[in-house]
Scaffold this motif. Structure first.
Motif, PDB file in Angstrom:
ATOM      1  N   GLU A   1     -11.880   1.452 -10.048  1.00  0.00           N
ATOM      2  CA  GLU A   1     -11.889   0.217  -9.271  1.00  0.00           C
ATOM      3  C   GLU A   1     -10.616   0.097  -8.426  1.00  0.00           C
ATOM      4  O   GLU A   1     -10.669  -0.338  -7.270  1.00  0.00           O
ATOM      5  CB  GLU A   1     -12.026  -0.989 -10.202  1.00  0.00           C
ATOM      6  CG  GLU A   1     -12.513  -2.241  -9.526  1.00  0.00           C
ATOM      7  CD  GLU A   1     -13.990  -2.207  -9.161  1.00  0.00           C
ATOM      8  OE1 GLU A   1     -14.427  -3.127  -8.435  1.00  0.00           O
ATOM      9  OE2 GLU A   1     -14.708  -1.281  -9.589  1.00  0.00           O
ATOM     10  N   TYR A   2      -9.469   0.492  -8.996  1.00  0.00           N
ATOM     11  CA  TYR A   2      -8.229   0.498  -8.217  1.00  0.00           C
ATOM     12  C   TYR A   2      -8.376   1.408  -6.998  1.00  0.00           C
ATOM     13  O   TYR A   2      -7.897   1.093  -5.909  1.00  0.00           O
ATOM     14  CB  TYR A   2      -7.067   0.969  -9.071  1.00  0.00           C
ATOM     15  CG  TYR A   2      -6.497  -0.069 -10.017  1.00  0.00           C
ATOM     16  CD1 TYR A   2      -6.300  -1.383  -9.607  1.00  0.00           C
ATOM     17  CD2 TYR A   2      -6.129   0.273 -11.316  1.00  0.00           C
ATOM     18  CE1 TYR A   2      -5.766  -2.341 -10.476  1.00  0.00           C
ATOM     19  CE2 TYR A   2      -5.596  -0.670 -12.189  1.00  0.00           C
ATOM     20  CZ  TYR A   2      -5.416  -1.978 -11.766  1.00  0.00           C
ATOM     21  OH  TYR A   2      -4.889  -2.906 -12.621  1.00  0.00           O
ATOM     22  N   MET A   3      -9.041   2.540  -7.179  1.00  0.00           N
ATOM     23  CA  MET A   3      -9.265   3.447  -6.054  1.00  0.00           C
ATOM     24  C   MET A   3     -10.093   2.756  -4.975  1.00  0.00           C
ATOM     25  O   MET A   3      -9.768   2.839  -3.781  1.00  0.00           O
ATOM     26  CB  MET A   3      -9.964   4.720  -6.529  1.00  0.00           C
ATOM     27  CG  MET A   3     -10.262   5.729  -5.429  1.00  0.00           C
ATOM     28  SD  MET A   3     -11.268   7.108  -5.993  1.00  0.00           S
ATOM     29  CE  MET A   3     -12.847   6.305  -6.312  1.00  0.00           C
ATOM     30  N   TYR A   4     -11.169   2.068  -5.389  1.00  0.00           N
ATOM     31  CA  TYR A   4     -12.010   1.366  -4.428  1.00  0.00           C
ATOM     32  C   TYR A   4     -11.212   0.333  -3.625  1.00  0.00           C
ATOM     33  O   TYR A   4     -11.489   0.101  -2.451  1.00  0.00           O
ATOM     34  CB  TYR A   4     -13.164   0.663  -5.134  1.00  0.00           C
ATOM     35  CG  TYR A   4     -14.195   1.570  -5.747  1.00  0.00           C
ATOM     36  CD1 TYR A   4     -14.411   2.853  -5.266  1.00  0.00           C
ATOM     37  CD2 TYR A   4     -14.980   1.139  -6.823  1.00  0.00           C
ATOM     38  CE1 TYR A   4     -15.368   3.678  -5.827  1.00  0.00           C
ATOM     39  CE2 TYR A   4     -15.946   1.959  -7.383  1.00  0.00           C
ATOM     40  CZ  TYR A   4     -16.130   3.228  -6.887  1.00  0.00           C
ATOM     41  OH  TYR A   4     -17.090   4.048  -7.450  1.00  0.00           O
ATOM     42  N   TYR A   5     -10.232  -0.287  -4.276  1.00  0.00           N
ATOM     43  CA  TYR A   5      -9.428  -1.312  -3.632  1.00  0.00           C
ATOM     44  C   TYR A   5      -8.255  -0.736  -2.829  1.00  0.00           C
ATOM     45  O   TYR A   5      -7.486  -1.485  -2.240  1.00  0.00           O
ATOM     46  CB  TYR A   5      -8.888  -2.291  -4.680  1.00  0.00           C
ATOM     47  CG  TYR A   5      -9.836  -3.425  -4.999  1.00  0.00           C
ATOM     48  CD1 TYR A   5      -9.691  -4.674  -4.390  1.00  0.00           C
ATOM     49  CD2 TYR A   5     -10.869  -3.256  -5.896  1.00  0.00           C
ATOM     50  CE1 TYR A   5     -10.553  -5.718  -4.676  1.00  0.00           C
ATOM     51  CE2 TYR A   5     -11.749  -4.294  -6.189  1.00  0.00           C
ATOM     52  CZ  TYR A   5     -11.585  -5.520  -5.578  1.00  0.00           C
ATOM     53  OH  TYR A   5     -12.443  -6.556  -5.856  1.00  0.00           O
TER      54      TYR A   5
ATOM     55  N   ARG B   1      -5.708   0.749  -4.090  1.00  0.00           N
ATOM     56  CA  ARG B   1      -4.471   0.672  -4.889  1.00  0.00           C
ATOM     57  C   ARG B   1      -4.271   2.038  -5.554  1.00  0.00           C
ATOM     58  O   ARG B   1      -4.481   2.210  -6.750  1.00  0.00           O
ATOM     59  CB  ARG B   1      -4.573  -0.465  -5.900  1.00  0.00           C
ATOM     60  CG  ARG B   1      -4.582  -1.835  -5.239  1.00  0.00           C
ATOM     61  CD  ARG B   1      -4.860  -2.975  -6.203  1.00  0.00           C
ATOM     62  NE  ARG B   1      -3.924  -3.030  -7.315  1.00  0.00           N
ATOM     63  CZ  ARG B   1      -3.902  -4.006  -8.235  1.00  0.00           C
ATOM     64  NH1 ARG B   1      -4.777  -5.017  -8.116  1.00  0.00           N
ATOM     65  NH2 ARG B   1      -3.044  -3.990  -9.224  1.00  0.00           N
ATOM     66  N   TYR B   2      -3.859   2.995  -4.755  1.00  0.00           N
ATOM     67  CA  TYR B   2      -3.891   4.392  -5.168  1.00  0.00           C
ATOM     68  C   TYR B   2      -2.877   4.722  -6.259  1.00  0.00           C
ATOM     69  O   TYR B   2      -3.179   5.515  -7.164  1.00  0.00           O
ATOM     70  CB  TYR B   2      -3.697   5.286  -3.946  1.00  0.00           C
ATOM     71  CG  TYR B   2      -4.769   5.077  -2.911  1.00  0.00           C
ATOM     72  CD1 TYR B   2      -6.118   5.264  -3.226  1.00  0.00           C
ATOM     73  CD2 TYR B   2      -4.458   4.630  -1.625  1.00  0.00           C
ATOM     74  CE1 TYR B   2      -7.117   5.039  -2.284  1.00  0.00           C
ATOM     75  CE2 TYR B   2      -5.448   4.406  -0.681  1.00  0.00           C
ATOM     76  CZ  TYR B   2      -6.767   4.605  -1.015  1.00  0.00           C
ATOM     77  OH  TYR B   2      -7.751   4.383  -0.090  1.00  0.00           O
ATOM     78  N   ASP B   3      -1.696   4.124  -6.205  1.00  0.00           N
ATOM     79  CA  ASP B   3      -0.721   4.386  -7.268  1.00  0.00           C
ATOM     80  C   ASP B   3      -1.223   3.844  -8.604  1.00  0.00           C
ATOM     81  O   ASP B   3      -1.053   4.483  -9.650  1.00  0.00           O
ATOM     82  CB  ASP B   3       0.630   3.772  -6.908  1.00  0.00           C
ATOM     83  CG  ASP B   3       1.321   4.514  -5.771  1.00  0.00           C
ATOM     84  OD1 ASP B   3       1.097   5.734  -5.648  1.00  0.00           O
ATOM     85  OD2 ASP B   3       2.066   3.879  -5.004  1.00  0.00           O
ATOM     86  N   ASP B   4      -1.818   2.646  -8.564  1.00  0.00           N
ATOM     87  CA  ASP B   4      -2.386   2.071  -9.795  1.00  0.00           C
ATOM     88  C   ASP B   4      -3.537   2.931 -10.306  1.00  0.00           C
ATOM     89  O   ASP B   4      -3.702   3.102 -11.525  1.00  0.00           O
ATOM     90  CB  ASP B   4      -2.879   0.650  -9.536  1.00  0.00           C
ATOM     91  CG  ASP B   4      -1.735  -0.337  -9.335  1.00  0.00           C
ATOM     92  OD1 ASP B   4      -0.662  -0.122  -9.911  1.00  0.00           O
ATOM     93  OD2 ASP B   4      -1.929  -1.318  -8.590  1.00  0.00           O
ATOM     94  N   CYS B   5      -4.342   3.455  -9.382  1.00  0.00           N
ATOM     95  CA  CYS B   5      -5.443   4.344  -9.772  1.00  0.00           C
ATOM     96  C   CYS B   5      -4.911   5.567 -10.491  1.00  0.00           C
ATOM     97  O   CYS B   5      -5.378   5.926 -11.575  1.00  0.00           O
ATOM     98  CB  CYS B   5      -6.244   4.762  -8.538  1.00  0.00           C
ATOM     99  SG  CYS B   5      -7.441   6.078  -8.857  1.00  0.00           S
ATOM    100  N   ILE B   6      -3.921   6.216  -9.900  1.00  0.00           N
ATOM    101  CA  ILE B   6      -3.364   7.440 -10.483  1.00  0.00           C
ATOM    102  C   ILE B   6      -2.773   7.162 -11.859  1.00  0.00           C
ATOM    103  O   ILE B   6      -3.041   7.885 -12.830  1.00  0.00           O
ATOM    104  CB  ILE B   6      -2.297   8.035  -9.536  1.00  0.00           C
ATOM    105  CG1 ILE B   6      -2.970   8.562  -8.255  1.00  0.00           C
ATOM    106  CG2 ILE B   6      -1.519   9.152 -10.228  1.00  0.00           C
ATOM    107  CD1 ILE B   6      -2.003   8.885  -7.148  1.00  0.00           C
TER     108      ILE B   6
ATOM    109  N   SER C   1      -7.071   9.767  -4.524  1.00  0.00           N
ATOM    110  CA  SER C   1      -5.963   8.844  -4.290  1.00  0.00           C
ATOM    111  C   SER C   1      -4.777   9.570  -3.671  1.00  0.00           C
ATOM    112  O   SER C   1      -4.139   9.054  -2.737  1.00  0.00           O
ATOM    113  CB  SER C   1      -5.570   8.161  -5.601  1.00  0.00           C
ATOM    114  OG  SER C   1      -6.627   7.345  -6.075  1.00  0.00           O
ATOM    115  N   TYR C   2      -4.459  10.748  -4.183  1.00  0.00           N
ATOM    116  CA  TYR C   2      -3.376  11.528  -3.572  1.00  0.00           C
ATOM    117  C   TYR C   2      -3.721  11.860  -2.119  1.00  0.00           C
ATOM    118  O   TYR C   2      -2.859  11.790  -1.236  1.00  0.00           O
ATOM    119  CB  TYR C   2      -3.134  12.808  -4.359  1.00  0.00           C
ATOM    120  CG  TYR C   2      -2.207  12.643  -5.538  1.00  0.00           C
ATOM    121  CD1 TYR C   2      -0.902  12.198  -5.358  1.00  0.00           C
ATOM    122  CD2 TYR C   2      -2.633  12.941  -6.841  1.00  0.00           C
ATOM    123  CE1 TYR C   2      -0.043  12.040  -6.453  1.00  0.00           C
ATOM    124  CE2 TYR C   2      -1.784  12.788  -7.928  1.00  0.00           C
ATOM    125  CZ  TYR C   2      -0.479  12.336  -7.723  1.00  0.00           C
ATOM    126  OH  TYR C   2       0.362  12.180  -8.792  1.00  0.00           O
TER     127      TYR C   2
END
Length: 360
Positions: free
Chosen positions: A205-209, A211-216, A244-245
């Motif tokens: 979900e973080y990726m969808y938003y 928020r790539y650092d939070d996703c990782i 995300s990266y």
């Protein structure tokens, strides 16, 4: 032999456009129970006009598990089987007969059946997997604020039946917001920090938003959990980390994580294809072609929500053909573009590429 009593139950909010189709699909049940959670349209009146048993509730703080548990509580206790669906879903014809065929009273506690989550533009199934929202009346409750699941605590062993004769199809309302999902997933992980499934969903979900650092960070936590042992889902977490990266402009680490995903689940196409797409953007034709060759060795699409539709459509043949063309592999390029056109016969770009490949 006593006839099984079967109830359909659901939660509803502003679903009036789905109601006629849904009620018709569910009509084989002995009774349909709907818990309305605050509709502002004509849902409640329409449901009642169709003879549905409707209860109206208001939740101070929204949680899907609480809403579904309240909905389940309105089903009388003398029912044998409870069938939980949403109003944007449709059962295949004959579902009740198939359910009665596999259900053994006093033994079966729930049923797994085919669920089509999404469709291609041509109407064919895209992402599908087994769902298990059909269960016995007693011994079950829903847990987790979102992406809720059934938890069993009954007196007899939890026993699944698999019914390939039942298919539930999902036709979602794309205009509906899913903004509440992130907050509920954060709450879910806070409540159950060792639950690998919701940790995976939160990272996604973080990726969808964006928020790539939070996703990782979140998906790395997922991979460290002792219970995170399903290789398909682990590989998916690795792919989302890679995405995300990539979105952060770090193609080096994106490539590293795609290859980790391949190593984790080498029997899945997804890692190969996403790594190939990254290499395609970089113009690394040899890498693209080698990855596509490996991906195409995988012929069977698993029944899993991990599937990505673009790994099973024309994409894989499209980028493979372009890579082969630039490598000077004309015959292989033509063979691949023909397969791409078979899967996307109306794509003019593919047809133009075929002309280019065959004109020299």
């Amino acid at each position: 032999m006593n006839r099984l009593k079967i109830a359909v139950y659901a939660i509803c909010k502003n679903e009036e456009k789905f109601i006629p189709r849904w009620v018709k699909s569910m009509s084989a049940a002995d009774e349909i129970f709907v818990t309305d959670t605050g509709s502002e349209d004509n849902s409640v009146t329409l449901l009642k006009n169709y003879g549905v048993n409707v209860s109206e509730i208001k939740l101070k703080e929204w949680r899907f598990d609480e809403a579904r548990n309240i909905s389940l509580s309105f089903v009388p206790e003398d029912y044998d089987i409870c069938v939980c669906t949403d109003l944007d879903e449709v059962f295949s014809k004959g579902w009740r007969k198939e359910l009665e065929r596999v259900w053994i009273k006093g033994v079966t506690t729930r049923v797994k059946y085919n669920y089509i989550w999404s469709f291609k533009k041509n109407g064919e199934s895209d992402v599908s997997f087994l769902l298990e929202k059909i269960h016995s009346r007693h011994g079950f409750k829903w847990i987790h604020p979102v992406h809720e699941v059934l938890e069993y605590s009954g007196d007899i062993p939890d026993s699944y039946a698999i019914c390939n004769g039942i298919t539930l199809s999902h036709y979602p309302d794309s205009s509906k917001s899913r903004a509440q999902y992130l907050k509920l997933l954060e709450l879910s992980v806070k409540e159950s920090p060792e639950d690998d499934r919701n940790m995976h969903y939160l990272g996604r979900e973080y990726m969808y938003y964006g928020r790539y650092d939070d996703c990782i960070e979140t998906l790395k936590k997922h991979l460290m959990l002792k219970t995170a042992d399903w290789l398909d889902e682990r590989a998916a977490s690795m792919r989302y980390i890679a995405r995300s990266y990539k979105s952060k402009g770090d193609n080096y680490n994106a490539s590293r994580w795609y290859y980790r995903a391949i190593a984790e689940a080498p029997y899945l196409r997804e890692g190969y294809v996403e790594a190939a797409l990254l290499a395609f953007e970089e113009g690394n034709w040899e890498k693209v072609y080698s990855l596509i060759v490996e991906a195409l060795k995988i012929k069977i699409k698993p029944i899993s929500y991990i599937n990505e539709g673009f790994c099973w459509d024309s994409t894989i043949f499209d980028i493979g053909s372009i890579a082969a063309y630039y490598m000077g592999l004309k015959e292989k390029a033509i063979k691949l573009i023909k397969e791409a056109i078979k899967l996307s016969p109306d794509d003019e770009r593919l047809k133009q590429n075929y002309k280019i490949f065959t004109s020299e």
